[in-house]
Enzyme design. Structure first.
Site, short mmCIF file in Angstrom:
data_model
loop_
_atom_site.label_atom_id
_atom_site.label_comp_id
_atom_site.label_asym_id
_atom_site.label_seq_id
_atom_site.Cartn_x
_atom_site.Cartn_y
_atom_site.Cartn_z
N GLU A 290 0.84 -1.11 -0.10
CA GLU A 290 0.14 0.04 -0.04
C GLU A 290 0.90 1.10 -0.02
O GLU A 290 0.21 2.24 0.50
CB GLU A 290 -0.90 0.04 1.16
CG GLU A 290 -1.72 -1.05 1.26
CD GLU A 290 -2.88 -1.38 0.37
OE1 GLU A 290 -2.98 -0.41 -0.87
OE2 GLU A 290 -3.70 -2.10 0.50
N HIS B 116 -2.60 2.58 8.49
CA HIS B 116 -3.60 1.70 7.86
C HIS B 116 -3.72 0.60 8.55
O HIS B 116 -2.73 -0.16 8.73
CB HIS B 116 -3.18 1.34 6.41
CG HIS B 116 -4.07 0.55 5.65
ND1 HIS B 116 -5.54 0.55 5.60
CD2 HIS B 116 -3.96 -0.56 5.03
CE1 HIS B 116 -5.95 -0.51 4.96
NE2 HIS B 116 -5.23 -1.16 4.66
N HIS C 180 -7.03 -2.92 9.72
CA HIS C 180 -8.19 -3.51 9.50
C HIS C 180 -9.04 -3.69 10.74
O HIS C 180 -9.41 -5.01 11.05
CB HIS C 180 -7.88 -4.85 8.84
CG HIS C 180 -7.37 -4.32 7.39
ND1 HIS C 180 -6.66 -5.65 6.60
CD2 HIS C 180 -6.94 -3.64 6.76
CE1 HIS C 180 -6.15 -5.31 5.62
NE2 HIS C 180 -6.33 -4.05 5.56
N TYR D 121 -19.93 13.69 19.37
CA TYR D 121 -19.12 14.97 19.09
C TYR D 121 -17.53 14.66 18.73
O TYR D 121 -16.83 15.32 17.99
CB TYR D 121 -18.93 16.07 20.28
CG TYR D 121 -18.23 15.35 21.54
CD1 TYR D 121 -16.78 15.53 21.70
CD2 TYR D 121 -19.01 15.00 22.64
CE1 TYR D 121 -16.37 15.27 22.79
CE2 TYR D 121 -18.19 14.25 23.69
CZ TYR D 121 -16.77 14.71 23.81
OH TYR D 121 -16.30 14.28 24.99
N HIS E 202 -12.39 -3.03 3.04
CA HIS E 202 -10.81 -3.03 3.31
C HIS E 202 -10.67 -2.71 4.64
O HIS E 202 -10.34 -3.65 5.70
CB HIS E 202 -10.43 -1.92 2.34
CG HIS E 202 -8.87 -2.10 2.01
ND1 HIS E 202 -8.26 -1.79 0.84
CD2 HIS E 202 -8.00 -2.52 3.03
CE1 HIS E 202 -6.73 -1.82 1.10
NE2 HIS E 202 -6.63 -2.41 2.29
N TYR F 185 -6.68 19.59 21.00
CA TYR F 185 -6.88 18.34 21.52
C TYR F 185 -6.16 17.17 20.96
O TYR F 185 -5.65 17.46 19.84
CB TYR F 185 -8.44 17.95 21.06
CG TYR F 185 -9.23 16.79 22.03
CD1 TYR F 185 -9.50 17.30 23.35
CD2 TYR F 185 -9.37 15.82 21.45
CE1 TYR F 185 -10.19 16.08 23.95
CE2 TYR F 185 -9.55 14.58 22.27
CZ TYR F 185 -10.02 14.71 23.31
OH TYR F 185 -10.71 13.76 24.13
#
Length: 228
Positions: free
Chosen positions: A78, A97, A99, A118, A160, A213
């Site tokens: 990827e 990335h 899963h 929120y 994915h 934050y």
């Protein structure tokens, strides 16, 4: 490069540690998922096919933004969307990335996540988009991921998984954890009844508040944290 900037060795070790953390947190399984961090005129990315428990700093693959590498190990399959996100989003310093079960469950259904809490403001807007399906490792996947990330810090990939970005690796990993938590909460709410969606104006206000934050580091000798 600032004098206190992490060295290549620091970043390699951080990627190895984060890869193990992703598995420990249940965000991925086996060799699925990958991580990249901006460095110099390119980036460092996890290699293809090596499980986190066997990963060592020297296995991390350096690449340039032309997609070239000179390393005995192949980069993650990827690497294209890692390269394209980092090349097109100068504020992004790291990409995770993964899963994870709940986020991937919604991705399998091709569903975006609305503003049912929120905390969706962490995504940068009132939704977490789901990019259309494209085969893994392809330029097509990179293109749909970039579109889904427009104005956002994270997205789902249909059938994915998820992509989370951050100014640094700690923030990208934090965001991946928060996205999975939000997806789990949304799944539970759908079973309980009809989730109430917060309006766009409320999320816009929260996005502004969220600019300070996120994960914090502690300065040595200080009891107060600073945003990292």
């Amino acid at each position: 490069m600032p004098a206190d900037a992490p060295t290549e060795s620091d970043l390699r070790s951080a990627i190895v540690a984060a890869s193990s953390r992703v598995i420990a947190l249940g965000l991925s399984q086996g060799t699925s998922g990958n991580i990249s961090v901006r460095f110099g005129e390119g980036f460092l990315v996890t290699p293809s096919g090596i499980p986190p428990e066997d990963l060592a700093p020297e296995h991390i693959v350096p690449m340039d933004f032309a997609g070239r590498h000179a390393h005995p190990l192949a980069p993650s399959s990827e690497w294209r969307f890692h390269r394209d996100i980092l090349a097109n989003r100068p504020e992004v310093g790291a990409v995770v990335h993964a899963h994870p079960p709940y986020a991937t469950g919604f991705a399998i259904c091709g569903r975006e996540i609305p503003a049912v809490h929120y905390m969706i403001a962490m995504a940068g807007g009132p939704t977490i988009r789901c990019a259309p399906y494209a085969p893994y490792g392809t330029e097509a996947l990179s293109e749909v991921a970039l579109a889904a990330l427009e104005g956002r810090s994270c997205c789902l990939l249909a059938n994915h998984g998820l992509i989370a970005t951050g100014a640094d690796l700690a923030k990208a990993l934090w965001l991946a954890v928060e996205v999975e938590a939000l997806c789990r909460q949304y799944a539970i709410a759908l079973q309980v009844g009809t989730p109430v969606v917060l309006d766009d104006a409320e999320i816009a206000r929260t996005v502004e508040r969220f600019k300070s934050y996120g994960p914090r580091t502690i300065d040595p000798g200080s009891k107060t944290g600073r945003a990292s």
